[in-house]
Design a protein around this motif. Sequence first.
Motif, PDB file in Angstrom:
ATOM      1  N   GLY A 187       1.169  -1.561   0.113  1.00 13.70           N
ATOM      2  CA  GLY A 187       0.287  -0.072  -0.034  1.00 13.70           C
ATOM      3  C   GLY A 187       1.092   0.737  -0.193  1.00 13.70           C
ATOM      4  O   GLY A 187       1.852   0.742   0.137  1.00 13.70           O
ATOM      5  N   LEU A 188       0.267   2.177  -0.323  1.00 13.98           N
ATOM      6  CA  LEU A 188       0.938   3.434  -0.224  1.00 13.98           C
ATOM      7  C   LEU A 188       0.113   4.281   0.727  1.00 13.98           C
ATOM      8  O   LEU A 188      -1.508   4.480   0.478  1.00 13.98           O
ATOM      9  N   HIS A 189       0.824   4.532   2.299  1.00 13.05           N
ATOM     10  CA  HIS A 189       0.119   5.295   3.287  1.00 13.05           C
ATOM     11  C   HIS A 189       0.887   6.145   3.495  1.00 13.05           C
ATOM     12  O   HIS A 189       1.396   6.500   3.641  1.00 13.05           O
ATOM     13  N   THR A 190       0.202   7.636   3.366  1.00 10.26           N
ATOM     14  CA  THR A 190       0.338   9.016   3.889  1.00 10.26           C
ATOM     15  C   THR A 190      -0.196   9.630   5.496  1.00 10.26           C
ATOM     16  O   THR A 190      -1.164   9.759   5.225  1.00 10.26           O
ATOM     17  N   ASP A 191       0.728   9.817   5.667  1.00 12.58           N
ATOM     18  CA  ASP A 191       0.595  11.042   6.902  1.00 12.58           C
ATOM     19  C   ASP A 191       0.668  12.266   6.860  1.00 12.58           C
ATOM     20  O   ASP A 191       1.744  12.596   6.035  1.00 12.58           O
ATOM     21  N   ILE A 192      -0.268  13.145   6.912  1.00 13.24           N
ATOM     22  CA  ILE A 192       0.187  14.636   7.067  1.00 13.24           C
ATOM     23  C   ILE A 192      -0.127  15.528   8.390  1.00 13.24           C
ATOM     24  O   ILE A 192      -0.869  14.915   9.811  1.00 13.24           O
ATOM     25  N   LYS A 204       9.026  22.364   3.722  1.00  9.77           N
ATOM     26  CA  LYS A 204       9.474  23.280   2.903  1.00  9.77           C
ATOM     27  C   LYS A 204      11.264  22.892   3.218  1.00  9.77           C
ATOM     28  O   LYS A 204      11.774  23.280   2.494  1.00  9.77           O
ATOM     29  N   GLU A 205      11.838  22.604   4.699  1.00  7.89           N
ATOM     30  CA  GLU A 205      12.589  22.932   5.291  1.00  7.89           C
ATOM     31  C   GLU A 205      14.030  22.042   4.506  1.00  7.89           C
ATOM     32  O   GLU A 205      15.321  22.261   3.739  1.00  7.89           O
ATOM     33  N   GLU A 206      13.509  20.760   4.316  1.00 10.74           N
ATOM     34  CA  GLU A 206      14.115  19.433   3.927  1.00 10.74           C
ATOM     35  C   GLU A 206      13.689  18.569   3.998  1.00 10.74           C
ATOM     36  O   GLU A 206      12.481  18.180   4.428  1.00 10.74           O
ATOM     37  N   ASN A 207      13.950  17.531   2.709  1.00  6.28           N
ATOM     38  CA  ASN A 207      13.143  16.177   3.113  1.00  6.28           C
ATOM     39  C   ASN A 207      13.920  15.183   3.653  1.00  6.28           C
ATOM     40  O   ASN A 207      15.279  15.243   3.393  1.00  6.28           O
ATOM     41  N   LEU A 208      12.804  13.781   4.769  1.00  6.61           N
ATOM     42  CA  LEU A 208      13.669  12.774   5.585  1.00  6.61           C
ATOM     43  C   LEU A 208      13.334  11.208   5.281  1.00  6.61           C
ATOM     44  O   LEU A 208      12.054  11.005   4.198  1.00  6.61           O
ATOM     45  N   THR A 209      14.295  10.166   4.414  1.00  5.08           N
ATOM     46  CA  THR A 209      14.233   9.404   4.501  1.00  5.08           C
ATOM     47  C   THR A 209      13.222   8.764   5.894  1.00  5.08           C
ATOM     48  O   THR A 209      14.429   9.209   6.920  1.00  5.08           O
ATOM     49  N   PHE A 210      12.829   7.333   5.658  1.00  4.54           N
ATOM     50  CA  PHE A 210      11.961   7.073   7.135  1.00  4.54           C
ATOM     51  C   PHE A 210      11.978   5.968   6.775  1.00  4.54           C
ATOM     52  O   PHE A 210      10.989   5.201   5.719  1.00  4.54           O
ATOM     53  N   THR A 211      11.889   4.724   8.116  1.00  2.00           N
ATOM     54  CA  THR A 211      11.339   2.957   7.841  1.00  2.00           C
ATOM     55  C   THR A 211      10.271   3.440   8.385  1.00  2.00           C
ATOM     56  O   THR A 211       9.944   4.358   9.732  1.00  2.00           O
ATOM     57  N   ARG A 212       8.714   2.809   8.550  1.00  2.96           N
ATOM     58  CA  ARG A 212       7.855   3.357   9.350  1.00  2.96           C
ATOM     59  C   ARG A 212       7.252   1.350   9.531  1.00  2.96           C
ATOM     60  O   ARG A 212       7.909   0.667   8.476  1.00  2.96           O
ATOM     61  N   ALA A 213       6.974   1.208  11.021  1.00  3.20           N
ATOM     62  CA  ALA A 213       6.356   0.039  10.996  1.00  3.20           C
ATOM     63  C   ALA A 213       5.294   0.390  11.557  1.00  3.20           C
ATOM     64  O   ALA A 213       4.819   1.270  12.653  1.00  3.20           O
ATOM     65  N   PHE A 250       9.101   2.651   3.490  1.00  3.91           N
ATOM     66  CA  PHE A 250       9.630   2.596   4.377  1.00  3.91           C
ATOM     67  C   PHE A 250       9.362   4.257   3.149  1.00  3.91           C
ATOM     68  O   PHE A 250       8.060   3.927   2.221  1.00  3.91           O
ATOM     69  N   GLY A 251       9.509   5.492   3.426  1.00  4.96           N
ATOM     70  CA  GLY A 251       9.478   7.009   2.897  1.00  4.96           C
ATOM     71  C   GLY A 251       9.851   8.050   2.482  1.00  4.96           C
ATOM     72  O   GLY A 251      11.224   7.343   3.412  1.00  4.96           O
ATOM     73  N   GLU A 252       9.350   8.769   2.356  1.00  5.66           N
ATOM     74  CA  GLU A 252       9.756   9.943   2.412  1.00  5.66           C
ATOM     75  C   GLU A 252       9.383  11.056   3.262  1.00  5.66           C
ATOM     76  O   GLU A 252       7.703  11.399   2.583  1.00  5.66           O
ATOM     77  N   GLU A 253       9.621  12.113   3.748  1.00  6.55           N
ATOM     78  CA  GLU A 253       8.737  12.988   4.474  1.00  6.55           C
ATOM     79  C   GLU A 253       9.241  14.372   4.535  1.00  6.55           C
ATOM     80  O   GLU A 253      10.320  15.041   3.708  1.00  6.55           O
ATOM     81  N   PHE A 254       8.250  15.014   3.542  1.00  7.58           N
ATOM     82  CA  PHE A 254       8.417  16.364   3.045  1.00  7.58           C
ATOM     83  C   PHE A 254       7.995  17.375   2.871  1.00  7.58           C
ATOM     84  O   PHE A 254       6.912  17.739   3.681  1.00  7.58           O
ATOM     85  N   GLU A 265      13.464  22.801  11.722  1.00  2.00           N
ATOM     86  CA  GLU A 265      12.528  23.039  11.800  1.00  2.00           C
ATOM     87  C   GLU A 265      11.385  22.326  10.612  1.00  2.00           C
ATOM     88  O   GLU A 265      12.127  21.915   9.574  1.00  2.00           O
ATOM     89  N   ARG A 266       9.722  21.929  11.313  1.00  3.82           N
ATOM     90  CA  ARG A 266       9.600  21.064  10.304  1.00  3.82           C
ATOM     91  C   ARG A 266       7.807  21.360   9.987  1.00  3.82           C
ATOM     92  O   ARG A 266       7.439  21.794  10.520  1.00  3.82           O
ATOM     93  N   THR A 267       7.438  22.281   8.538  1.00 10.96           N
ATOM     94  CA  THR A 267       6.000  22.742   8.202  1.00 10.96           C
ATOM     95  C   THR A 267       5.641  22.199   7.488  1.00 10.96           C
ATOM     96  O   THR A 267       5.566  21.300   6.659  1.00 10.96           O
ATOM     97  N   ASN A 268       4.722  21.709   8.185  1.00  8.29           N
ATOM     98  CA  ASN A 268       3.071  20.339   7.957  1.00  8.29           C
ATOM     99  C   ASN A 268       4.372  19.515   6.902  1.00  8.29           C
ATOM    100  O   ASN A 268       3.432  19.361   5.802  1.00  8.29           O
ATOM    101  N   PRO A 269       4.605  18.586   7.370  1.00  7.78           N
ATOM    102  CA  PRO A 269       5.178  17.424   6.265  1.00  7.78           C
ATOM    103  C   PRO A 269       4.197  16.465   6.021  1.00  7.78           C
ATOM    104  O   PRO A 269       2.870  16.316   6.510  1.00  7.78           O
ATOM    105  N   ILE A 270       4.565  16.369   4.915  1.00  6.97           N
ATOM    106  CA  ILE A 270       3.569  14.836   4.614  1.00  6.97           C
ATOM    107  C   ILE A 270       3.973  13.875   4.400  1.00  6.97           C
ATOM    108  O   ILE A 270       5.359  13.861   3.165  1.00  6.97           O
TER     109      ILE A 270
END
Length: 195
Positions: free
Chosen positions: A89-94, A146-155, A140-144, A115-120
């Motif tokens: 699946g594609l699971h998106t958190d905002i 405006k400051e910077e993007n971060l790669t993450f692992t989700r369980a 796994f995914g990418e948190e977007f 700082e993180r501004t409304n990360p998606i």
Amino acid sequence: MTSKSFSNSIFIKAIIVVFSLNLPCVSMAQEEKQTNGSHHQVSLVVGHTTIFDGKDENGDKQVLFLPSWGIDYTYYFKTEENKPTWGIGLHTDIITETFKVTKNLDSENPEEEIERTNPIAPAIMGIYKTSRHWAFLLGFGEEFAKEENLTFTRAGIEYGAEISAGWEVFGSFNYDFKWNAYDSWTLGIGIAKKL
């Protein structure tokens, strides 16, 4: 009304709606057969994300409780009733707020503040549904932001109950590990529809 109090009131209303469902209706729906052949599922989740290494306006350490939404799509490879099944699946958190956090997982700069501004945060998830109620997730995914993007692992883990043909209400608990940045926990409640 501030966005935080608005989000909190939506979360409280969602919990009231879910728990005010008629329990006999839930038990009757569980006895009905699941819809066979329904491989697709979409869901909407309202939740709260906890970050233990947050910062307040003065730069002091503070545990953050942030309102969040989840929009999920899942494809199940087989849909036999009461049988274990795999899905993807594609699971998106905002997260609906701006916040500051310490990069506690960065070995080079363990005290750096970002700082993180409304990360998606969309993630490709593998799902193993052990029964009609329990599901275990890893991806796994990418948190977007405006400051910077971060790669993450989700369980994560989910527990769901069918409330009528094709509809399910569920609770979810997810852990996001942002590589070389920070981690967060999300507790949510959602509703899903099999398509």
